[in-house]
Design an enzyme around this catalytic site. Structure first.
Site, mmCIF file in Angstrom:
data_model
loop_
_atom_site.group_PDB
_atom_site.id
_atom_site.type_symbol
_atom_site.label_atom_id
_atom_site.label_comp_id
_atom_site.label_asym_id
_atom_site.label_seq_id
_atom_site.Cartn_x
_atom_site.Cartn_y
_atom_site.Cartn_z
ATOM 1 N N GLU A 122 34.946 43.393 34.335
ATOM 2 C CA GLU A 122 34.714 41.977 34.630
ATOM 3 C C GLU A 122 33.289 41.798 35.126
ATOM 4 O O GLU A 122 32.842 42.534 36.017
ATOM 5 C CB GLU A 122 35.678 41.495 35.712
ATOM 6 C CG GLU A 122 35.324 40.130 36.279
ATOM 7 C CD GLU A 122 36.022 39.824 37.601
ATOM 8 O OE1 GLU A 122 35.586 38.875 38.284
ATOM 9 O OE2 GLU A 122 36.984 40.522 37.952
ATOM 10 N N LYS B 66 46.183 37.279 39.314
ATOM 11 C CA LYS B 66 45.270 37.975 40.209
ATOM 12 C C LYS B 66 45.654 37.588 41.630
ATOM 13 O O LYS B 66 45.512 36.426 42.016
ATOM 14 C CB LYS B 66 43.831 37.550 39.887
ATOM 15 C CG LYS B 66 42.781 37.909 40.917
ATOM 16 C CD LYS B 66 41.438 37.346 40.470
ATOM 17 C CE LYS B 66 40.403 37.365 41.580
ATOM 18 N NZ LYS B 66 39.103 36.821 41.118
#
Length: 201
Positions: free
Chosen positions: A34, A123
Site C-alpha cells: 500500500e 481494515k
C-alpha cells in the site's frame, strides 16, 4: 494471488526508491503493498510501483478519502484501495471501477455498513487501540470477510491479532519508515514474516 497476510505500508516512499523497496519486500516474501496518498509525491510513487512490479505484486493506494482520489488511482491502475474510514462514495466508486476496497472501520455498525456498501475486506483501525478483544467479538458476528489489523501492529502483537481472528495486518512504521534503506526494509520484513509464520506453527 492468494489473500495476503501482510500488507506493507510504504508511507513516504519516493519514486526513485520504489524499485529497491519492492525488491526487498519480494525477497522477504511480501507481495502486497500500500502506498498512502497522504505523502508528497505519493501518486507518482504509486505509478512507478505499478509500472515496476504491477504484474508480480498487489499494489494499491491507501488513505483514499474521496471519490476524486479513487478515480485518480484507478486511472493509474491501482489494484486495490484502503481507507481509514467508511465513506460510501469511495466504496461505490471502487466497485464501479472494479477495484477492491479495504474499508477502515472501528465499530460493528461501521463494519456491517461497509460490507453492505460493497467493501471486499475490512481494515480494523486503529487496531492496537481497539485491542484483540474487540477483534474476537467482531469476528464472532461477521460473515467470513477478510479482516486486517492496522495501526500499532508490530512483531510483538501481530500473533495476538491473528489469533483473535484477523486475516492479516497492514504494517507501517514497524516495517517501513520514509528514507530507510532497502536493506533495513528487508531485515524488518523478515522479522515480521517470522512473527506471522509463528502463528501457523
Amino acid at each position: 494471488m492468494s489473500t495476503p497476510r501482510i500488507i506493507a505500508i510504504l508511507r513516504g516512499v519516493r519514486e526513485h526508491e520504489v524499485a529497491a523497496q519492492l525488491d526487498a519486500l519480494r525477497a522477504a516474501g511480501i507481495e502486497s503493498v500500500e502506498i498512502p496518498l497522504n505523502a508528497q509525491g505519493a501518486e507518482a510513487s504509486l505509478e512507478a510501483a505499478l509500472g515496476y512490479a504491477g504484474t508480480q505484486m498487489r499494489i494499491g493506494a491507501g488513505t483514499v478519502l474521496d471519490a476524486a482520489a479513487l478515480s485518480r488511482v484507478a486511472r493509474i491502475g491501482a489494484h486495490f484501495v484502503l481507507t481509514p474510514n467508511l465513506n460510501d462514495a469511495v466504496v461505490h466508486a471502487a466497485a464501479a471501477q472494479g477495484i477492491e476496497a479495504v474499508v477502515g472501520v472501528a465499530t460493528p455498525s461501521e463494519a456491517f455498513a461497509a460490507l453492505a456498501a460493497g467493501a471486499a475486506a475490512l481494515k480494523i483501525f486503529p487496531a492496537a487501540s481497539l485491542g484483540t478483544g474487540f477483534i474476537a467479538a467482531l469476528r464472532a458476528v461477521l460473515p467470513p470477510v477478510p479482516l486486517y489489523a492496522v495501526g500499532g501492529i508490530d512483531e510483538r502483537n501481530l500473533a495476538a491479532f491473528i489469533a483473535a481472528g484477523c486475516t492479516g495486518a497492514g504494517l507501517g512504521g514497524a516495517l517501513y519508515r520514509a528514507g530507510q534503506t532497502a536493506r533495513q526494509t528487508y531485515a524488518r520484513a523478515i522479522a515480521l514474516q517470522a512473527a506471522m509464520e509463528a502463528v501457523a506453527a
